[in-house]
Design an enzyme around this catalytic site. Structure first.
Site, PDB file in Angstrom:
ATOM      1  CG  ASP A   1      37.668  32.589  32.181  1.00 28.87           C
ATOM      2  OD1 ASP A   1      37.008  33.685  31.831  1.00 28.87           O
ATOM      3  OD2 ASP A   1      39.045  32.588  32.640  1.00 28.87           O
TER       4      ASP A   1
ATOM      5  CB  SER B   1      38.333  36.784  47.983  1.00 34.62           C
ATOM      6  OG  SER B   1      39.352  35.828  48.268  1.00 34.62           O
TER       7      SER B   1
ATOM      8  CE  LYS C   1      42.164  39.034  49.590  1.00 34.68           C
ATOM      9  NZ  LYS C   1      42.695  37.670  48.909  1.00 34.68           N
TER      10      LYS C   1
END
Length: 441
Positions: A309, A298, A323
């Site tokens: 990224d 999460s 998740k």
């Protein structure tokens, strides 16, 4: 007649309400085949309810039957949606604010089996040796088969210093294991740090609570005040089950100056939003290694995905939990609550990690070696989102208290020194510094 009507609107009130809805609906022209199907399904529900009321072997409570029906309806959507009675709804508030007494584990259900996602570091369960992947079959001698998550949580919480007996099945253990665990106050401090060697810091985040970002900032300021400065940082998110979305966003923003941190996309426009990073007051350009594993879920995955990224950190470890969904909580009347999934979240590059997890840049060597030498076991050692019943399907991404005590902050450097992943992360940071100097940077 008064007695009859009193009985109807008392015992049969829930049934009468449903019948009234059906009656009113029946008087309206059906605008679609879908509405017609819904009407017939609701009529079937009332027929079954009425049949059980009349003929079931024991007397049944219509209100209980309806509540259980709602519970089943919601929980069959996905593993993270639930209809909560008042006591469960109150406990949900305790998870992100205020202290509570318990044993300190994050649990989920896999195929109806109560399973440990991860123990919370520093808690009684962690000290007792409960590990991720343990299957809880009994709590104080009561079977957990068919037990709702909130019921299991309530049974494990209780007065401080009183014991609770947990019986588990553990992978590669021939017989069930029993743990007598003494409850204690679950520590709300979610961040700790230490200087591993001059210039290199270690930051451990165990969960994302209301003030986690404040704790992270405090720890970073201490690490950055080292006479050597901070040449590199290890952020440990292993076995961090997540928590509050806003805390994950704010912590990511501490290390990013611009660009998307995370975006959430739901069926409703109001549940679609993009969260961006903004320039901060401090220059934090030092290299970062983030540690993740199958217990990183999460909010942990939001931080790891954002830093990965943006090429702001190197990820080391094993694939994360996976998740990638966002839940909201709606209070209902009489103290009930409804938690349900409203959106999926996406990393800055547009990746949905739902049921996939985040792949580290470098896999932990010990995991690769263990996979080669060990046969597959009966139970997965680490439960993943994709293993949970009714988990949302993965998407094709192309388509789409603030001041902590000093002893709480510091970690056992000797223990950290024996952690192979931390040692490897430190080697990576030191090597980066050496090559940077060789290149004249």
């Amino acid at each position: 007649m008064k007695i009859v009507w009193s009985k109807i609107f008392g015992t049969w009130a829930p049934v009468m309400a449903t019948v009234l809805i059906l009656t009113l609906w029946a008087g309206l022209p059906a605008s679609s085949a879908e509405e017609d199907t819904t009407y017939h399904s609701l009529k079937l529900f009332v027929d079954v309810l009425e049949e059980l009321e009349k003929n079931y072997v024991d007397g049944v409570d219509a209100e209980d039957l309806i509540h259980n029906s709602i519970k089943g309806m919601v929980e069959n959507l996905d593993p993270h949606s639930s209809f909560m009675p008042p006591e469960a709804f109150d406990d949900l508030q305790d998870d992100t604010k205020g202290e509570f007494s318990g044993i300190g584990i994050v649990i989920t259900t896999k195929d109806g089996i109560l399973t440990v996602v991860s123990p919370i570091e520093g808690t009684p369960a962690y000290r007792a040796g409960i590990t991720a992947g343990d299957i809880i079959i009994k709590i104080d001698g009561d079977s957990t088969k068919g037990m709702a998550l909130w019921e299991a949580v309530n049974k494990m919480r209780g007065p401080r210093f009183e014991e609770v007996l947990i019986t588990i099945i553990r992978d590669r253990e021939p017989a069930p294991l029993e743990f007598n665990i003494k409850r204690d106050m679950i520590p709300m401090t979610s961040v700790r740090s230490v200087v591993l060697k001059p210039g290199y810091g270690y930051l451990r985040i165990t969960n994302f609570r209301m003030n986690t970002v404040d704790e992270v900032e405090d720890q970073l300021i201490q690490l950055e005040s080292d006479p050597e400065g901070l040449k590199g940082l290890i952020i440990d998110l292993r076995d961090n089950p997540g928590g509050l979305l806003d805390q994950a966003i704010k912590i990511s923003d501490l290390f990013l100056d611009q660009g998307i941190i995370v975006s959430i996309k739901g069926r409703q426009e109001k549940n679609t939003q993009v969260y961006n990073a903004y320039p901060g007051d401090r220059d934090r350009k030092y290299p970062i290694v983030v540690l993740i594993n199958g217990g990183s879920a999460s909010a942990s995955e939001i931080v790891a995905g954002a830093l990965q990224d943006h090429s702001r950190a190197l990820l080391l470890g094993t694939p994360s939990f996976g998740k990638g969904s966002v839940q909201t909580v709606r209070p209902l009347k009489d103290g009930f609550g409804l938690k349900y999934t409203i959106a999926r979240y996406y990393t800055p590059s547009g990746r949905s990690i739902q049921a996939k997890g985040i792949e580290p840049d470098i896999r932990a060597v010990h995991e690769i070696l263990e996979k080669k030498k060990e046969k597959p076991s009966v139970f997965d050692r680490m439960i993943k989102e994709k293993d949970l019943k009714n988990s949302l399907e993965p998407e094709n991404t192309q388509d789409s208290e603030k001041e902590a005590k000093k002893e709480d902050r510091l970690l056992d450097t000797g223990q950290l020194g024996r952690d192979s992943q931390i040692k490897r992360a430190l080697d990576i940071l030191v090597s980066y510094g050496v090559f940077s100097r060789l290149n004249g940077n």
